[in-house]
Design a protein around this motif. Structure first.
Motif: not given
Length: 286
Positions: A55, A58, A74, A188, A192, A206
């Motif tokens: 996280c 992200t 993202a 990303m 994810g 994400i």
């Protein structure tokens, strides 16, 4: 050490209080890089720290991308709607006076969407190796590391600035920066699908709109005691916020190439981190 002795070693977490000798043997290089250790599924509820680091990344990566071109690497909801608006623009105004050009921001959004999907598709490799195995979580995160490193190199070679003052004048516009966007978005997308396969309260790590909604709807939201379903969502949101703050702060000091270099190092640490996440307690060493 005899093979039988290694096979009888308990994992941390398999017994209430493993001895220091047992823990040291479990953490030895021979055990960590054994096929059995690598192919063991991790316990999702005990992977809080690497998922929170996801996280964080992200927010970190998105802050770099958005600062330069006002496009998210993202959050593909915005990019998808932006492409829909670009299509709708073809029908705006009387015939002969319609704007039929493909704007720079639309091209960048399309690049992000397509490469994000490509990165997510790479995540299906984990379905064959085992989506929750340490081997795949290490390898997949290492691939994210390579994507981030490639983005750092390409944006450095592009020679373009790191921040833009207005949406109408993005900082990135040449071919190498398109490649940068592609590598960032692919990293990303892969992150994810890997986060989703671990199947925890962090969701994809994400897209946090769903996490916000689930947090507000959590029946135990206001309980003072520890609640995993609530606390892990809060950790993910806070980690993303800190990542965005850190990304922009580093960007202002050393530029987008340097910031992506820092992100490469963080992702490398996360990839190694997965090797030490405890496995499921229901699994036993064979």
């Amino acid at each position: 050490m005899a093979a039988a002795d290694k096979e009888s070693l308990p994992r941390p977490g398999a017994s209430p209080a493993p001895t220091a000798q047992e823990y040291a043997l479990w953490m030895s290089p021979a055990s960590i890089f054994s096929r059995q250790h690598l192919m063991q599924d991790v316990e999702g509820e005990r992977a809080t720290l690497p998922l929170a680091a996801y996280c964080f990344m992200t927010g970190f990566i998105d802050s770099i991308c958005f600062s330069a071109i006002f496009v998210w690497c993202a959050f593909q909801t915005g990019n998808t709607v932006q492409l829909a608006l670009a299509l709708a623009r073809l029908f705006q105004g009387p015939p002969g006076q319609r704007d039929t050009s493909f704007h720079l921001a639309d091209k960048q959004a399309l690049t992000s969407v397509l490469t994000f999907v490509f990165g997510a598709f790479l995540g299906r490799i984990g379905d064959r190796m085992g989506a929750k195995t340490r081997a795949w979580l290490f390898l997949g995160t290492f691939i994210q590391t390579l994507f981030t490193m490639s983005a750092a190199v390409t944006v450095w070679k592009s020679g373009q600035p790191s921040t833009a003052d207005a949406r109408s004048d993005p900082a990135w516009s040449n071919a190498l920066t398109y490649v940068t966007i592609g590598f960032m978005s692919a990293s990303m997308g892969l992150q994810g699908i890997m986060g989703k396969r671990v199947n925890t309260q962090f969701a994809t790590t994400i897209v946090l709109t769903t996490v916000w909604c689930e947090l507000m709807a959590d029946p135990k939201l206001f309980q003072l005691r520890r609640v995993v379903s609530r606390d892990h969502k809060v950790i993910g949101i806070v980690a993303l916020f800190i990542g965005g703050f850190a990304g922009r702060a580093i960007l202002d000091k050393i530029g987008s190439a340097g910031a992506l270099g820092v992100g490469t190092g963080i992702r490398l640490l996360i990839s190694v981190w997965w090797l030490f996440v405890p496995g499921k307690q229901t699994q036993t060493m064979k």
